[in-house]
Structures are given as structure tokens and as C-alpha cells.
Write a protein that holds these residues in place. Structure first.
Motif, short mmCIF file in Angstrom:
data_model
loop_
_atom_site.label_atom_id
_atom_site.label_comp_id
_atom_site.label_asym_id
_atom_site.label_seq_id
_atom_site.Cartn_x
_atom_site.Cartn_y
_atom_site.Cartn_z
N THR A 1 52.54 65.11 39.08
CA THR A 1 51.55 64.23 40.04
C THR A 1 51.33 63.23 38.96
OG1 THR A 1 51.34 65.38 41.96
CG2 THR A 1 50.17 63.49 41.64
N VAL A 2 51.74 61.84 39.03
CA VAL A 2 51.56 60.90 38.14
C VAL A 2 50.70 59.73 38.79
CG1 VAL A 2 52.32 59.11 36.26
CG2 VAL A 2 53.57 61.56 36.95
N ALA A 3 49.37 59.39 38.36
CA ALA A 3 48.76 58.32 38.49
C ALA A 3 48.83 57.21 37.89
CB ALA A 3 47.37 58.73 38.92
N VAL A 4 49.03 55.84 38.36
CA VAL A 4 49.31 54.82 37.38
C VAL A 4 48.59 53.72 37.81
CG1 VAL A 4 51.54 55.70 36.74
CG2 VAL A 4 51.33 53.85 38.84
N ASP A 5 48.08 52.95 36.95
CA ASP A 5 47.16 51.89 36.96
C ASP A 5 47.91 50.41 37.06
OD1 ASP A 5 44.84 50.74 37.68
OD2 ASP A 5 44.04 50.56 35.63
N GLY A 6 47.41 49.53 37.77
CA GLY A 6 47.90 48.11 37.90
C GLY A 6 47.66 47.40 39.19
N PHE A 7 47.86 45.99 39.08
CA PHE A 7 48.12 45.32 40.19
C PHE A 7 48.76 43.85 39.89
CE2 PHE A 7 46.27 42.10 43.31
CZ PHE A 7 45.56 42.72 44.03
N THR A 8 49.86 43.67 40.74
CA THR A 8 50.98 43.12 40.36
C THR A 8 51.27 43.56 39.03
OG1 THR A 8 49.53 41.11 40.09
CG2 THR A 8 50.51 41.15 42.19
N MET A 9 51.49 42.55 38.15
CA MET A 9 51.75 42.97 36.63
C MET A 9 50.53 43.13 35.87
SD MET A 9 54.78 43.84 36.58
CE MET A 9 55.14 44.06 34.76
N GLY B 1 36.28 31.17 41.02
CA GLY B 1 37.54 30.84 40.49
C GLY B 1 38.49 30.09 41.12
N VAL B 2 39.59 29.80 40.62
CA VAL B 2 40.92 29.18 41.42
C VAL B 2 41.81 30.18 41.57
CG1 VAL B 2 42.56 27.53 41.40
CG2 VAL B 2 40.32 26.95 40.32
N PRO B 3 42.10 30.76 42.64
CA PRO B 3 43.04 31.97 43.00
C PRO B 3 44.62 31.66 42.34
CG PRO B 3 41.54 31.48 44.75
CD PRO B 3 41.35 30.44 44.10
N GLN B 4 44.89 32.72 41.92
CA GLN B 4 46.65 32.35 41.59
C GLN B 4 47.36 33.07 42.74
OE1 GLN B 4 46.95 30.77 38.35
NE2 GLN B 4 44.93 30.37 38.99
N GLY B 5 48.49 32.56 42.93
CA GLY B 5 49.41 32.98 43.86
C GLY B 5 50.76 33.81 43.38
N GLY B 6 51.57 34.22 44.34
CA GLY B 6 52.84 34.62 43.96
C GLY B 6 52.56 36.23 43.27
N VAL B 7 53.46 36.26 42.06
CA VAL B 7 53.37 37.42 41.55
C VAL B 7 52.08 37.43 40.50
CG1 VAL B 7 55.95 37.82 41.34
CG2 VAL B 7 54.81 36.29 39.69
N ASP B 8 51.25 36.61 40.46
CA ASP B 8 49.86 36.51 39.56
C ASP B 8 48.84 36.64 41.00
OD1 ASP B 8 51.06 36.65 37.27
OD2 ASP B 8 50.52 34.67 36.82
N PHE B 9 49.22 36.97 42.23
CA PHE B 9 48.15 37.30 43.06
C PHE B 9 47.29 38.40 42.57
CE2 PHE B 9 46.38 39.93 46.42
CZ PHE B 9 45.47 38.66 47.34
N GLY B 10 45.79 37.84 42.81
CA GLY B 10 45.00 39.04 42.31
C GLY B 10 43.98 38.58 41.36
N ILE B 11 44.24 37.58 40.69
CA ILE B 11 43.36 37.14 39.54
C ILE B 11 43.04 35.48 40.04
CG2 ILE B 11 44.24 38.42 37.76
CD1 ILE B 11 45.82 36.18 36.92
N THR B 12 41.82 35.14 39.20
CA THR B 12 41.71 33.64 39.40
C THR B 12 41.44 32.95 38.13
OG1 THR B 12 39.09 33.90 39.47
CG2 THR B 12 40.30 34.07 41.58
N ALA B 13 41.58 31.68 37.91
CA ALA B 13 41.27 30.99 36.78
C ALA B 13 39.82 30.65 36.55
CB ALA B 13 41.91 29.50 36.65
#
Length: 505
Positions: A18-26, A331-343
Motif C-alpha cells: 500500500t503506497v501513499a503518494v503526495d501531490g496536487f495537480t503537478m 492571491g491570483v488563482p491559477q487555472g487548468g493544470v496549475d489549479f490549486g495555487i495562486t500568484a
């Protein structure tokens, strides 16, 4: 701590682990290790039959979690969202591995329960949805329904129903760090989000498992200040120095590293504007349900594209606090494959801490998309057109926010209003029990969740109620009298000034 090659790290993963992996989009994804796992399986046939657990979706449609979409490599996926993973979504839809979909926030907080030796995570989140064991228990394909163990249990405590998300041992934890020092201490100063690395490391270590950390840089002892240590050396077994950071250790999919994603704005920050469109009219109407100083979550799709711009053009960007479930504020939300962060975020807190805040009632409002809406007001976003998509943080957020506003196009390639949703991601009955205010905003009409189902409360100027709204919905909808016409400036190139009402707290 031992410094090893990618191949040596992968060799430490036994079959059926059982492998637990971290991440959000990339963001936070240990791409070098994932790639090594796929290459090892293709070349040697090992590791195989893995159970891979992930709290958030991790892909850019090509890399990340897509490496695990290999028949025989995995036997079960326990995760929340596969919307940016075309191969994995098709893989699970074809039944090539068991698919168990659990809410993102519950998986994130479950790592801490596993680490602490608790029997699981007790929550009301998921009641009345496909996660509820009285419906599907999160088992979203036939192999899971036939073979997967029960990850969710219905518990009655003091007369109230709860769901127990059951703990399980974690054999391998795979995390990522910006830097690792000679002792094995890991820092994440360049990571755009603070996810579950610490909790995954703790859960694997306390389960007697192995913790693999992919590091962008190796630094001398003492170069990482104690306050900057994200995961202590005592919890890390193997460190992999990323062979190619340009492709395997990017801060985001689009960026190798940009300080704007981890730095506060030097001055006032405004949100981007959007060109006038039917989609923008949805966001324009939706934001007028907000109150000043509301704490708000914005989902992907129409909300992500229009809520920020609608606030910006009205000069109200600073009137509310925008948040993302990854743990980012402002911040300024990012979209698409960078959803999850803001500038230029104003704050970045841990993933599980954000969901603690959400699940406990900290959210005043959320804006979410909707794939299907039925006569009862239920919503489906998790299984559309036979495609296994998952729910991400949708269930956590829509079951805990005081106001839930679904933003959807009335017209589209596929019918949005249906007699019965194909998958129960949002339960209208549970929302009524929770006493939530639920609104459905389209470019043509606005609906409210009433005791008997959908109630039409507003229409766009010039719309024929019978022909253009009620006649296009395959079930009867009650109409509130008097029926309100939406403000005409919503449908014009520019909006008239307006103010948000004070919060009624």
C-alpha cells in the motif's frame, strides 16, 4: 537516511504494498519516482499489484499519476479525483483496477489518524452521497464492489449518523522536498503548496513502512533552519536526488520555479478581468449572493474562470477572502493544470488544516460547477458519460459551506437537468438537514433548493419562462412568485457599481 538512485528506491517497494503518494495537480509530485516505478514494472514486472492512495488529483494529463495506469502494476486505487488523468480515468472505467473514491479532505486527514494509531477519521462528510456505505461506500467500479474492502463505515454516536473512514497500514510513503540536508531533514520552501508530506511520512514510518523522499537539491548539514524543516530526518528512509529537475521536479506544470507562487504581493493585488461572455454572466450573478468579508472557496470550471473576474470588474476583489482547498489564501488563482495555487498568496497552510477549517464550518460560501442536476436538487460531478472522474474536495466543501452556489451553463453538449443524476455527489436531502443555502445559477435562470426540490426564483431579461426555461427541463419545477428578473447590467459589456451586503453573523 540513505541516498539512493531512483532504481534503488523503486526496488524497496514490495509487490502488493500500500503506497501513499503526495501531490496536487503537478505540485509536490515525485515525478522521478513515479516514472521509475512505471519503468521498473515495464522492464521487470515489479513492483506489481500495488494499492496506491492519493488525497488529491496528481497529473497534467500526461505525467504524475498517469504512470500508474498499467494493468498489473496496480490492483486498487484509493483516491479522490482523476479528472486530469485521461488514461487513469479510462483505466478505472474499464475495470482494470479497483477504484475507491473518497473525499479529498477525508483522505488528507486520514493520514494523520493512521500516523496516530487511531481507528480512523470520524466525520459527517459523505453522508447521503455515493461515499455513504448505504449507497456505494465509495466503490465506483465493479471490481471495487466485488473485491475492495470497506473503507467507510456508518457509525451512530449520541443518536447522530457519522462515517468512519477506516485506517489502514501504509507500507510506502512517497513525498517530495525542495532540499534535503546531510542528516535527511527535508524542506519545502519552493513548493507552491504545503500538502501531506509530513502526515504521509508519519503514517508510513509508524506502520513500519518505508519513506522515499525525492529532493530537488542536496545541502550541507545546518543549511535548513529548524523552522524550515517540513519532514524531520527521523521519518525519512531513502532520498532520491532528482535526476532532471526541469522535467521531474517542477514547481508547477507550467513553471520550473517562480517566486510569485510563494511570495506575498508587495502592493495591492487585483484579480484578472475576463472578456464578456455567457460564462461571465453566470459568475456576475453568482457573486451578488456574497456578503462582505465572506471566506470563499472557488472550484474549477465556470467558477474558477468567472468568480474572480466578476469580483475584480466590480471593484470587490478585496471584499472577500478567496481560498483553495490545497491550503492557499488570497492571491491570483491559477487555472487548468496549475489549479490549486495562486500568484502572491497571502497565506499557505497545510492541506489537512485547510480541510479541518472547511469541514468545521469555516467556509461562508463555495462556488462549484455541476455536471448534472436532478429534480430533487442532487448534483453529479463524479461519474459523467460513463467516465470515472471522482469528486476531489467537492463533497467536503459542498457539505460544509453555509452557502453552496452551483454555476452551470443552461445550454451545453449534454443535458444538465436530468430526471435522476447518474451519481450522487451532492445530496440535496443532506443539504436540507444541514440547513445550507443552495443556489443554482445559469445564464438563463436562477434556482433555489426548496423543501420539494428546485424552485425557479429568477430569470434573465427577455427570457420566456415557459418556453426557454421550464420547457427545457425534463421535470416539473415550482416557480416562486413574484418571479424576479436578473439585473440587466449582468448581461451588458460592463456592470453597474454595487456593494456586497454586510455578513449576517
Amino acid at each position: 537516511m540513505r541516498l539512493v538512485s531512483v532504481a534503488e528506491a523503486v526496488a524497496s517497494i514490495r509487490d502488493s504494498a500500500t503506497v501513499a503518494v503526495d501531490g496536487f495537480t503537478m505540485m509536490g509530485v515525485a515525478e522521478a519516482v513515479y516514472q521509475g516505478i512505471e519503468e521498473s514494472f515495464r522492464g521487470r514486472g515489479h513492483p506489481r499489484d500495488l494499492v496506491v492512495v492519493h488525497a488529491a488529483g496528481q497529473s497534467n494529463r500526461r505525467q504524475g499519476f498517469e504512470h500508474f495506469a498499467q494493468e498489473g502494476l496496480v490492483r486498487r486505487i484509493v483516491g479522490s479525483h482523476w479528472g486530469l488523468m485521461p488514461r487513469m480515468s479510462a483505466f478505472l472505467g474499464a475495470g482494470l483496477a479497483e477504484a475507491v473514491c473518497l473525499p479529498q479532505g477525508q483522505l488528507s486527514t486520514l493520514y494523520r489518524a493512521i500516523a496516530a494509531g487511531r481507528p480512523g477519521n470520524l466525520s459527517r462528510i459523505g453522508l447521503g452521497t455515493f461515499v455513504d456505505p448505504r449507497i456505494q461506500g465509495g466503490k465506483v467500479n465493479e471490481p471495487a464492489r466485488q473485491h475492495a474492502p470497506d473503507y467507510v463505515e456508518l457509525i451512530t454516536l449520541r443518536g447522530d449518523d457519522f462515517l468512519l473512514y477506516r485506517s489502514f497500514p501504509v507500507d510506502v510513503g512517497i513525498i517530495r522536498a525542495t532540499a534535503v540536508d546531510e542528516d535527511g531533514n527535508a524542506s519545502q520552501e519552493e513548493e507552491a503548496v504545503t500538502l501531506d508530506a509530513l502526515a504521509i511520512a508519519e503514517s508510513a514510518h509508524n506502520s513500519g513502512g518505508v519513506v522515499i523522499c525525492q529532493a530537488k537539491r542536496l545541502v550541507k548539514r545546518g543549511e535548513i533552519a529548524p523552522r524550515q524543516v517540513a519532514v524531520p530526518a527521523a521519518m525519512i528512509d531513502l532520498v532520491v536526488h532528482t535526476p532532471d529537475p526541469q522535467t521531474q521536479h517542477r514547481q508547477t506544470d507550467r513553471t520550473l520555479f517562480d517566486p510569485v507562487f510563494v511570495s506575498a504581493a508587495p502592493d495591492h493585488l487585483d484579480l484578472p478581468r475576463a472578456e464578456f461572455s455567457a460564462r461571465l454572466t453566470i459568475g456576475r450573478r453568482a457573486v451578488r449572493f456574497l456578503h462582505r468579508d465572506d471566506v470563499v472557496n472557488i472550484g474549477t470550471g465556470i467558477p474558477g474562470d468567472t468568480i474572480g473576474p466578476a469580483l475584480a470588474e466590480a471593484g470587490l476583489a478585496g471584499a472577500v477572502t478567496l481560498t483553495i482547498e490545497s491550503g492557499v489564501y488570497g492571491g491570483v488563482p491559477q487555472g487548468g493544470v496549475d489549479f490549486g495555487i495562486t500568484a502572491h498568496p497571502s497565506a499557505i497552510i497545510p492541506h489537512a488544516a485547510q480541510f479541518d477549517f472547511y469541514n468545521g464550518g469555516g467556509l461562508d460560501a463555495t462556488f462549484m460547477g455541476a455536471g448534472q442536476v436532478d429534480r430533487e436538487g442532487n448534483v453529479n460531478v463524479s461519474l459523467l458519460g460513463g467516465r470515472v472522474i471522482g469528486a476531489g474536495g467537492f463533497i467536503d466543501i459542498t457539505q460544509s459551506a453555509r452557502m453552496v452556489c452551483f454555476c452551470l451553463a443552461f445550454e451545453g453538449r449534454n443535458p444538465k437537468f436530468v430526471e435522476r443524476v447518474d451519481h450522487l455527489t451532492f445530496s440535496a436531502a443532506q443539504a436540507r438537514r444541514n440547513k445550507q443555502d443552495v443556489i443554482y445559477v445559469t445564464e438563463r435562470a436562477v434556482f433555489h433548493l426548496a423543501d420539494s426540490g428546485l424552485e425557479l426564483v429568477e430569470v434573465a431579461p427577455g427570457v420566456d419562462v415557459r418556453k426557454d426555461v421550464l420547457g427545457q427541463i425534463p421535470f416539473p419545477v415550482q416557480v416562486k412568485e413574484p418571479l424576479v428578473t436578473m439585473a440587466p447590467d449582468i448581461f451588458q459589456q460592463s456592470v453597474a457599481p454595487f456593494e456586497l451586503q454586510p455578513a449576517a453573523r
